[in-house]
Design a protein around this motif. Sequence first.
Motif, PDB file in Angstrom:
ATOM      1  N   VAL A 162      19.189  24.658  75.545  1.00  0.00           N
ATOM      2  CA  VAL A 162      19.738  23.603  74.711  1.00  0.00           C
ATOM      3  C   VAL A 162      19.991  24.202  73.331  1.00  0.00           C
ATOM      4  N   LYS A 163      21.096  23.822  72.719  1.00  0.00           N
ATOM      5  CA  LYS A 163      21.425  24.356  71.398  1.00  0.00           C
ATOM      6  C   LYS A 163      22.223  23.323  70.612  1.00  0.00           C
ATOM      7  N   GLY A 164      22.269  23.504  69.315  1.00  0.00           N
ATOM      8  CA  GLY A 164      23.031  22.578  68.490  1.00  0.00           C
ATOM      9  C   GLY A 164      22.894  22.903  67.020  1.00  0.00           C
ATOM     10  N   SER A 165      23.440  22.033  66.186  1.00  0.00           N
ATOM     11  CA  SER A 165      23.380  22.221  64.745  1.00  0.00           C
ATOM     12  C   SER A 165      23.457  20.866  64.065  1.00  0.00           C
ATOM     13  N   GLU A 166      23.045  20.842  62.803  1.00  0.00           N
ATOM     14  CA  GLU A 166      23.125  19.618  62.009  1.00  0.00           C
ATOM     15  C   GLU A 166      23.291  19.998  60.548  1.00  0.00           C
ATOM     16  N   SER A 167      24.164  19.298  59.853  1.00  0.00           N
ATOM     17  CA  SER A 167      24.414  19.581  58.443  1.00  0.00           C
ATOM     18  C   SER A 167      23.286  19.026  57.584  1.00  0.00           C
ATOM     19  N   LEU A 168      22.724  19.899  56.747  1.00  0.00           N
ATOM     20  CA  LEU A 168      21.714  19.463  55.781  1.00  0.00           C
ATOM     21  C   LEU A 168      22.372  19.064  54.468  1.00  0.00           C
ATOM     22  N   THR A 169      23.361  19.888  54.052  1.00  0.00           N
ATOM     23  CA  THR A 169      24.171  19.594  52.876  1.00  0.00           C
ATOM     24  C   THR A 169      25.609  19.944  53.226  1.00  0.00           C
ATOM     25  N   ASN A 170      26.488  19.860  52.267  1.00  0.00           N
ATOM     26  CA  ASN A 170      27.885  20.217  52.506  1.00  0.00           C
ATOM     27  C   ASN A 170      28.049  21.697  52.835  1.00  0.00           C
ATOM     28  N   ASN A 171      27.089  22.513  52.422  1.00  0.00           N
ATOM     29  CA  ASN A 171      27.230  23.963  52.579  1.00  0.00           C
ATOM     30  C   ASN A 171      26.185  24.590  53.488  1.00  0.00           C
ATOM     31  N   ILE A 172      25.212  23.820  53.962  1.00  0.00           N
ATOM     32  CA  ILE A 172      24.119  24.393  54.758  1.00  0.00           C
ATOM     33  C   ILE A 172      23.934  23.598  56.045  1.00  0.00           C
ATOM     34  N   ASP A 173      23.906  24.305  57.167  1.00  0.00           N
ATOM     35  CA  ASP A 173      23.630  23.711  58.479  1.00  0.00           C
ATOM     36  C   ASP A 173      22.341  24.290  59.032  1.00  0.00           C
ATOM     37  N   VAL A 174      21.558  23.469  59.696  1.00  0.00           N
ATOM     38  CA  VAL A 174      20.440  23.973  60.478  1.00  0.00           C
ATOM     39  C   VAL A 174      20.952  24.182  61.901  1.00  0.00           C
ATOM     40  N   ILE A 175      20.624  25.308  62.499  1.00  0.00           N
ATOM     41  CA  ILE A 175      21.048  25.623  63.862  1.00  0.00           C
ATOM     42  C   ILE A 175      19.820  25.956  64.695  1.00  0.00           C
ATOM     43  N   TYR A 176      19.906  25.704  65.998  1.00  0.00           N
ATOM     44  CA  TYR A 176      18.742  25.915  66.853  1.00  0.00           C
ATOM     45  C   TYR A 176      19.186  26.228  68.266  1.00  0.00           C
ATOM     46  N   GLN A 177      18.292  26.890  68.983  1.00  0.00           N
ATOM     47  CA  GLN A 177      18.510  27.190  70.396  1.00  0.00           C
ATOM     48  C   GLN A 177      17.171  27.413  71.070  1.00  0.00           C
ATOM     49  N   MET A 178      17.026  26.881  72.269  1.00  0.00           N
ATOM     50  CA  MET A 178      15.876  27.159  73.129  1.00  0.00           C
ATOM     51  C   MET A 178      16.423  27.502  74.510  1.00  0.00           C
ATOM     52  N   GLU A 179      16.139  28.711  74.978  1.00  0.00           N
ATOM     53  CA  GLU A 179      16.689  29.174  76.254  1.00  0.00           C
ATOM     54  C   GLU A 179      15.582  29.791  77.099  1.00  0.00           C
ATOM     55  N   PHE A 180      15.612  29.482  78.413  1.00  0.00           N
ATOM     56  CA  PHE A 180      14.562  29.938  79.310  1.00  0.00           C
ATOM     57  C   PHE A 180      15.175  30.482  80.599  1.00  0.00           C
ATOM     58  N   GLN A 181      14.723  31.659  80.996  1.00  0.00           N
ATOM     59  CA  GLN A 181      15.132  32.222  82.278  1.00  0.00           C
ATOM     60  C   GLN A 181      14.450  31.452  83.404  1.00  0.00           C
TER      61      GLN A 181
ATOM     62  N   VAL B  47       8.052  30.598  87.037  1.00  0.00           N
ATOM     63  CA  VAL B  47       9.315  29.872  87.162  1.00  0.00           C
ATOM     64  C   VAL B  47      10.148  30.039  85.902  1.00  0.00           C
ATOM     65  N   PHE B  48       9.523  29.961  84.717  1.00  0.00           N
ATOM     66  CA  PHE B  48      10.241  30.069  83.448  1.00  0.00           C
ATOM     67  C   PHE B  48       9.764  31.290  82.666  1.00  0.00           C
ATOM     68  N   LYS B  49      10.724  31.962  82.038  1.00  0.00           N
ATOM     69  CA  LYS B  49      10.434  33.083  81.152  1.00  0.00           C
ATOM     70  C   LYS B  49      11.204  32.890  79.844  1.00  0.00           C
ATOM     71  N   ALA B  50      10.613  33.367  78.756  1.00  0.00           N
ATOM     72  CA  ALA B  50      11.223  33.176  77.441  1.00  0.00           C
ATOM     73  C   ALA B  50      12.485  34.006  77.291  1.00  0.00           C
ATOM     74  N   ARG B  51      13.519  33.382  76.723  1.00  0.00           N
ATOM     75  CA  ARG B  51      14.730  34.084  76.319  1.00  0.00           C
ATOM     76  C   ARG B  51      14.986  33.777  74.837  1.00  0.00           C
ATOM     77  N   ASN B  52      16.222  33.857  74.403  1.00  0.00           N
ATOM     78  CA  ASN B  52      16.516  33.680  72.981  1.00  0.00           C
ATOM     79  C   ASN B  52      16.221  32.251  72.527  1.00  0.00           C
ATOM     80  N   THR B  53      15.256  32.115  71.620  1.00  0.00           N
ATOM     81  CA  THR B  53      14.824  30.816  71.111  1.00  0.00           C
ATOM     82  C   THR B  53      14.576  30.951  69.614  1.00  0.00           C
ATOM     83  N   PHE B  54      15.293  30.163  68.823  1.00  0.00           N
ATOM     84  CA  PHE B  54      15.190  30.353  67.369  1.00  0.00           C
ATOM     85  C   PHE B  54      15.585  29.089  66.622  1.00  0.00           C
TER      86      PHE B  54
END
Length: 347
Positions: free
Chosen positions: A70-89, A99-106
């Motif tokens: 799952v991934k996405g973003s949200e605007s905090l201000t006009n110039n700054i966005d928070v972005i996120y991702q959680m990914e599992f093998q 069953v699940f292993k950690a992948r790129n999550t930030f």
Amino acid sequence: MKKTLISASVASVLTLASFGALADGPSFYGRLDLAVTNTDNGATLQGGTNGAKVGESGTYFENNFSHIGVKGSESLTNNIDVIYQMEFQVENTSSKGDVFKARNTFLGLKSQAGTVLVGRNDTVFKQAEGGVDIFGNTNADIDRLVGGQTRSADGIWYYSPKIADLVTLNATYLMEDNQTDKAGNPIDEDQYALSATIGDKKLKAQNYYVAAAYNTIGGIDAYRGVAQVKLGDFKIGGLFQNTESQTTDQEGNTYFVNVAYNLNGVNLKAEYGKDEAGFGKYYSNISDVDGSDVNVQSITVGADYKISKSTMVYGHYAMYEGDHKVGTAKVDLADDNVFTVGVRYNF
């Protein structure tokens, strides 16, 4: 009462509309990638392949990094966005392993000054490969011959905006106090990776991609150069890397050259690789003892075809052979011939 309900309804709609304008996501995505592989030696199979042993031939089902996220973003201000991702093998296609292993999550922030991520992610050294790994995420991935293809945790990533609409500068730094070796001992050396990229790794905005990168992560010091260009229906690419152990005298060069040609939607591919360093998975798996003067060669040919936007079928043949010195004696390494056909579905 009716006025109150109407007001509340309007407020709710406006709130949702406002959030929609400020946010992108969260979006759910994933991949199922399953293959059937016949191998002479089992030295290049995916690590979670059930029943596979190095030195034994056989035919196996391979799970090529099926995952959900799952991934996405949200605007905090006009110039700054928070972005996120959680990914599992996802390993539920195999009877071996979790069953699940950690992948790129930030979690990160994106602004006009660049993007900063904190968490687990591929190092910028690995990311510098761009699209040159034309058999990536299979048993013919370039990591079978080359080291430094690392996904690291407890780190900070920085990606600059495109300078002059051309160059991007990138860095990975791992938090010193979080890092230990395999025995659990603290690592004294700073662990970081740096890269500079030019062009477009997807070869769309520009028909070329060039990268240079340096790495001290994972017990090796390494630098690499990558280049790929699109000429009509052809894609031509190459990678050169020098790798040196931080604890032993092991050192050497590795390089790949490859070409892909689009023939009426069928993507025909061929690659030649040579390794004189011995940090790749093939040499690590096939060699019982650490040798010197490593000389490994690989040839891979294959094709893939997109049945639809989300579904691709593919197949390849990969050959690995080589030798090294044990003491003063030259010793041949066991050859491996690998045949694979698979299906990849993205959602």
